[in-house]
Enzyme design. Structure first.
Site, PDB file in Angstrom:
ATOM      1  N   HIS A 138       0.806  -1.228   0.000  1.00 23.45           N
ATOM      2  CA  HIS A 138       0.000   0.000   0.000  1.00 23.45           C
ATOM      3  C   HIS A 138       0.837   1.277   0.000  1.00 23.45           C
ATOM      4  O   HIS A 138       0.582   2.206   0.763  1.00 23.45           O
ATOM      5  CB  HIS A 138      -0.963  -0.016   1.183  1.00 23.45           C
ATOM      6  CG  HIS A 138      -2.020  -1.102   1.104  1.00 23.45           C
ATOM      7  ND1 HIS A 138      -2.469  -1.614  -0.083  1.00 23.45           N
ATOM      8  CD2 HIS A 138      -2.715  -1.765   2.081  1.00 23.45           C
ATOM      9  CE1 HIS A 138      -3.393  -2.536   0.151  1.00 23.45           C
ATOM     10  NE2 HIS A 138      -3.553  -2.653   1.457  1.00 23.45           N
ATOM     11  N   HIS A 212      -9.651   1.784   0.667  1.00 20.28           N
ATOM     12  CA  HIS A 212      -9.565   0.643   1.593  1.00 20.28           C
ATOM     13  C   HIS A 212     -10.667   0.681   2.658  1.00 20.28           C
ATOM     14  O   HIS A 212     -10.404   0.601   3.853  1.00 20.28           O
ATOM     15  CB  HIS A 212      -8.186   0.626   2.247  1.00 20.28           C
ATOM     16  CG  HIS A 212      -7.691  -0.734   2.607  1.00 20.28           C
ATOM     17  ND1 HIS A 212      -8.317  -1.526   3.544  1.00 20.28           N
ATOM     18  CD2 HIS A 212      -6.640  -1.452   2.161  1.00 20.28           C
ATOM     19  CE1 HIS A 212      -7.638  -2.662   3.664  1.00 20.28           C
ATOM     20  NE2 HIS A 212      -6.622  -2.645   2.825  1.00 20.28           N
ATOM     21  N   GLU A 350     -11.479  -4.070  -2.868  1.00 16.56           N
ATOM     22  CA  GLU A 350     -10.648  -2.990  -3.403  1.00 16.56           C
ATOM     23  C   GLU A 350     -10.508  -3.134  -4.916  1.00 16.56           C
ATOM     24  O   GLU A 350      -9.868  -4.068  -5.393  1.00 16.56           O
ATOM     25  CB  GLU A 350      -9.263  -3.043  -2.745  1.00 16.56           C
ATOM     26  CG  GLU A 350      -9.307  -2.997  -1.219  1.00 16.56           C
ATOM     27  CD  GLU A 350      -8.099  -3.671  -0.562  1.00 16.56           C
ATOM     28  OE1 GLU A 350      -6.959  -3.385  -0.970  1.00 16.56           O
ATOM     29  OE2 GLU A 350      -8.297  -4.494   0.343  1.00 16.56           O
TER      30      GLU A 350
HETATM   31  C1  GLA Z   1      -4.928  -5.384   2.361  1.00  9.68           C
HETATM   32  C2  GLA Z   1      -4.071  -6.547   2.192  1.00  9.68           C
HETATM   33  C3  GLA Z   1      -4.169  -7.368   3.420  1.00  9.68           C
HETATM   34  C4  GLA Z   1      -3.880  -6.548   4.644  1.00  9.68           C
HETATM   35  C5  GLA Z   1      -4.790  -5.353   4.695  1.00  9.68           C
HETATM   36  C6  GLA Z   1      -4.476  -4.446   5.833  1.00  9.68           C
HETATM   37  O1  GLA Z   1      -6.087  -5.330   1.764  1.00  9.68           O
HETATM   38  O2  GLA Z   1      -4.362  -7.301   1.046  1.00  9.68           O
HETATM   39  O3  GLA Z   1      -3.257  -8.428   3.327  1.00  9.68           O
HETATM   40  O4  GLA Z   1      -2.549  -6.121   4.627  1.00  9.68           O
HETATM   41  O5  GLA Z   1      -4.689  -4.628   3.516  1.00  9.68           O
HETATM   42  O6  GLA Z   1      -4.445  -5.099   7.052  1.00  9.68           O
END
Ligand code: GLA
Length: 384
Positions: A138, A212, A350
């Protein structure tokens, strides 16, 4: 319910009744076209002021922070018109800064993972900030979720919304090029929440922006989402290694727990013991959307809570969807409503390009060059 909501809203507007004068806590409090209002949401340690913007249109209520473009609350009526906040979040800025697992945030410069935080572009290898084992997640340790964005409210016809800007300088988190990102949140008179992403760069770079939000359509903090029903229009997904980096294979979902082409509950196959699930502690994968990249958003997923009747439909122009079943929520975070979030108490959907695309020639490209415009749209429609 859809019809009722619209009739009530139109009636209230015609009578010139302020939305707040109508019984709050019911669908009748819906407004139309009023300018978003701003209030204080505390300060960062360095004194920077954090604001929260409130928007309402077509029966949907949204509160957004200038910190990370976070959707702090999103309230929707159920089939009887009773509102609930259906997204995970915190009631204070300190928790967002110190411990948020990206609750409601805008993600950039690259949503999802890049293996070893490395990629090669035009013959040059770049090392990114590594913040998830050996990988970059991210956008790195200080991604777009951990910055203050400039926010401008707008009213345009029957739409209301916010335009959010963030400029990421050349080299930030290891990424080449100064990237100017603009994200527009629009609430339409039908209560849809639309996200428009826009970015330009002055050097070749990679971009993959997403949102997110953690959904629990029964209300945040109300318990597991295992009884939510989900449909995803994808016949393939991208299996991963133990660090959740795609192997490069586009595997069929047929005959696996990853098959959401027919509506099923999240809980039905979540304990099926498929090696990919065991590794990810549930679902945490990218689905390869059957429609591919499209010029306009197309419907790709539906989430429904059978108890409240609340429904979320997602349309996007993007090629992938990361479905994350809240596997890392472990009861250590207390949310907006004062309740702790346990594993599986919310889920993320997402819309995005595939994880680690810069290292897979067979995945759609995420390269953005000077003179090109990155533009994508995701539409969330709600019902009950
Ligand atoms: C995302 C990732 C997960 C995790 C979350 C945050 O969507 O794919 O593996 O890291 O973010 O906890």
């Amino acid at each position: 319910m859809e019809l009722n909501r619209r009739t009530v809203i139109a009636g209230a507007a015609a009578a010139g009744i302020a939305a707040t004068a109508l019984g709050s806590g019911t669908a009748e409090a819906a407004s139309g076209g009023r300018k978003p209002v701003r209030e204080s949401f505390g300060k960062l340690a360095d004194g920077t002021k954090i604001y929260r913007w409130s928007l309402e249109n077509g029966g949907t209520r949204l509160k957004v922070l200038n910190w990370g473009g976070v959707v702090q609350t999103l309230e929707l009526p159920d089939r009887r018109g009773h509102y609930a906040n259906v997204v995970n979040g915190f009631d204070n800025i300190d928790d967002y800064v110190a411990k948020s697992p990206y609750f409601g945030a805008l993600i950039g410069r690259y949503g999802n993972r890049i293996g070893k935080g490395q990629f090669t572009l035009d013959g040059k290898t770049y090392q990114l900030s590594v913040n998830d084992g050996v990988n970059s997640l991210h956008g790195g340790s200080q991604g777009f979720d951990k910055h203050v964005w400039d926010v401008e409210p707008f009213v345009k016809g029957s739409d209301v919304g916010l335009v959010l800007h963030y400029t990421s300088i050349d080299g930030e988190m290891g990424y080449p090029g100064t990237l100017k990102a603009k994200v527009t949140y629009t609430l339409t008179r039908r209560g849809e929440w639309i996200i428009d992403y826009h970015a330009t760069t002055d050097k070749a770079t990679v971009v993959n922006l997403t949102s997110h939000v953690y959904w629990n359509l029964a209300g945040e903090g109300s318990g597991t989402v295992e009884d939510h029903e989900l449909t995803i229009a994808a016949g393939r997904y991208t299996p991963t290694d133990s660090g959740l980096i795609p192997t490069g294979e586009l595997a069929t979902v047929r005959g696996t727990p990853f098959d959401f082409r027919e509506t099923k509950t999240i809980g039905r196959d979540i304990r099926a013991g498929h090696a990919q699930q065991v590794q990810a502690k549930g679902f945490d994968h990218n689905w390869v959307l059957d429609k591919g990249i499209t010029a306009k958003p197309e419907h790709i997923a539906t989430l429904r809570d059978p108890r409240s009747g609340r429904t979320l439909k997602i349309a996007t122009d993007q090629p992938g969807l990361q479905f994350y079943s809240g596997n890392f929520l472990d009861g250590t975070l207390t949310g907006t409503g004062g309740r702790t979030y346990r594993q599986g108490d919310a889920l993320c959907l997402e819309t995005q390009h595939f994880p680690d695309s810069p290292n897979h020639a067979n995945f759609p490209s995420t390269v953005l060059r000077p003179g090109q415009v990155y533009r994508t749209r995701t539409v969330h429609s709600f019902g009950a």
